[in-house]
Design an enzyme around this catalytic site. Sequence first.
Site, short mmCIF file in Angstrom:
data_model
loop_
_atom_site.label_atom_id
_atom_site.label_comp_id
_atom_site.label_asym_id
_atom_site.label_seq_id
_atom_site.Cartn_x
_atom_site.Cartn_y
_atom_site.Cartn_z
N ARG A 166 -13.25 14.29 6.86
CA ARG A 166 -11.77 14.58 7.10
C ARG A 166 -11.58 15.74 5.87
O ARG A 166 -10.84 16.66 6.14
CB ARG A 166 -10.86 13.64 7.35
CG ARG A 166 -10.86 13.02 8.63
CD ARG A 166 -9.97 11.63 8.70
NE ARG A 166 -8.86 11.90 8.24
CZ ARG A 166 -7.96 10.97 7.65
NH1 ARG A 166 -8.67 9.70 7.61
NH2 ARG A 166 -6.70 11.27 7.49
N SER B 154 -7.04 4.81 9.17
CA SER B 154 -7.67 5.13 7.92
C SER B 154 -6.98 3.88 7.00
O SER B 154 -7.63 2.78 6.62
CB SER B 154 -7.48 6.41 7.23
OG SER B 154 -7.99 6.05 5.91
N HIS C 267 0.98 -1.34 -0.05
CA HIS C 267 0.04 -0.02 0.05
C HIS C 267 0.75 1.41 0.04
O HIS C 267 1.90 1.21 0.57
CB HIS C 267 -0.90 0.07 1.28
CG HIS C 267 -1.74 1.14 1.37
ND1 HIS C 267 -3.25 0.98 0.68
CD2 HIS C 267 -1.78 2.20 1.96
CE1 HIS C 267 -3.77 2.00 0.84
NE2 HIS C 267 -3.06 2.96 1.65
N LYS D 276 -8.02 -0.48 6.60
CA LYS D 276 -8.45 -1.13 5.57
C LYS D 276 -7.25 -2.34 4.99
O LYS D 276 -7.76 -3.49 4.37
CB LYS D 276 -8.25 -0.12 4.03
CG LYS D 276 -9.42 0.91 4.37
CD LYS D 276 -9.35 1.90 3.35
CE LYS D 276 -8.55 2.90 3.66
NZ LYS D 276 -8.41 4.36 2.93
N ASP E 45 -14.55 3.91 7.75
CA ASP E 45 -13.51 4.82 7.15
C ASP E 45 -14.17 5.78 6.06
O ASP E 45 -13.75 6.91 5.87
CB ASP E 45 -12.35 3.95 6.54
CG ASP E 45 -11.39 4.83 5.75
OD1 ASP E 45 -10.67 5.79 6.31
OD2 ASP E 45 -10.96 4.91 4.45
N1 URA Z 1 -4.98 7.07 2.59
C1 URA Z 1 -5.78 6.62 3.29
O1 URA Z 1 -6.11 5.41 3.01
N2 URA Z 1 -6.20 7.16 4.05
C2 URA Z 1 -5.66 8.44 4.72
O2 URA Z 1 -6.13 9.11 5.54
C3 URA Z 1 -4.72 9.01 3.82
C4 URA Z 1 -4.19 8.23 2.90
#
Ligand code: URA
Length: 436
Positions: free
Chosen positions: A168, A183, A82, A187, A161
């Site tokens: 946000r 966040s 990621h 995931k 999220d």
């Molecule tokens: N990527 C994400 O999935 N969440 C964030 O808050 C910032 C980058």
Amino acid sequence: MTALELIREKRDGQAHADEAIRFLVRGATDGSIPDYQLAAWLMAVRLNGMTDQETKTLTLAMADSGRRLDLSSIPGRKVDKHSTGGVGDKATLVVAPLVASAGIPVAKLSGRALGHSGGTLDKLESIPGLNVSLSIEQFIDQVRRIGIAIAGQTSDMVPADKVFYALRDATATVDSVPLIASSVMSKKLAAGADAIVLDVKCGRGAFVATLDEAEALARALVAIGTNAGRETVAYITDMEQPLGRAVGNALEVREAIETLSGHGPSDLEALSLRLADEMLRLAGAPPIDLRRLLSDGTALRKFAQLIDAQSGDSSVAREPDRLPAAPVRRPVPAGESGQVAAIDALEIGLAAKSLGAGRDRKDAAIDLAVGIVLQKKVGDAVQRGEPVATVHARTDQAAQEVASRVAAAFRVMASARPRPLLLRRVTASGTERLDT
Ligand code: URA
């Protein structure tokens, strides 16, 4: 317990109990806490931070707010990758097929472009016919059959999220280490891999601009993953200038194909090889010559197989000219001679977005063909009038407007050195410097 009490508690700089955090996440998910209270709480977190324990509890509660993927029917140790997001970051399009072509299964859930940063799903959709909306059953079945799938997260995964992220985005509370860490990792945990490699982008084109912030974020991400029983390694990599040369969806797929054929830009190739090597190590595979898988076509064949499996036109892997192309190409000349000292990644990302390559709202349409290709990178010599970049646009007017913005993003000086790309490697046992 009420949301008001918890807003007050965080406003006054106190730490929440685990049950309080679970209450907030439940309230965000089922809609029982109104957006204005969630937004006030997010701002209090942005200003006063969270302890490691609070961040961990928030992450786990978010991961459990919806469906979790069970990858146990796929044989072998599954490793996820990621990136925290940047400009020109198409590394997933190289790393995922490269690792899969080495025999390690890759089950990758990806996201879409938002703000100045790109998204893997949009990039993949520039391949004619390619489908990124797989059901969980199709997704797992494909990984079992061909060793790789890249798809979007289903709507029932990590719903908390989605609520927090939208708030946000609208309340200037994205740039908070505990909020980004929870966040990203909620995931990753819900996506079910056994181990995780993270690419924490650092610089003007990233969510965190300074090395100190990037290190704090990387340590938080690694601590959460490790505590949750997933071996996690984070790289901090430079995002002061765009990664590679291409910025824009189809343009980035073309560059990924070049890299998968062993002819990509050196920074993208170096990052891809390093991340792929780390994924292989975490998967428990013996070290292999990954560069050979690029030069002998093995990795590119795996990419073509992925495209085929997801109903796309895999002939683009051999003939990238079949990708969508913008009708107007306008070179951007250098204003002076010297060496390129800086290329503002944020400005290049915003310039590409203004051409139509990105979006502000999640549901907005984008133009897959447009973007910017850099002819020069930091450290390169340039003569006045020589092109530093090319704008690929829908209309002459759009090309003209964006060309001056791209020109202003370049700083040329008498002398300048290339920027180091790999900065730090952060694991549960400490931080290693890579830029010495
Ligand atoms: N990527 C994400 O999935 N969440 C964030 O808050 C910032 C980058």
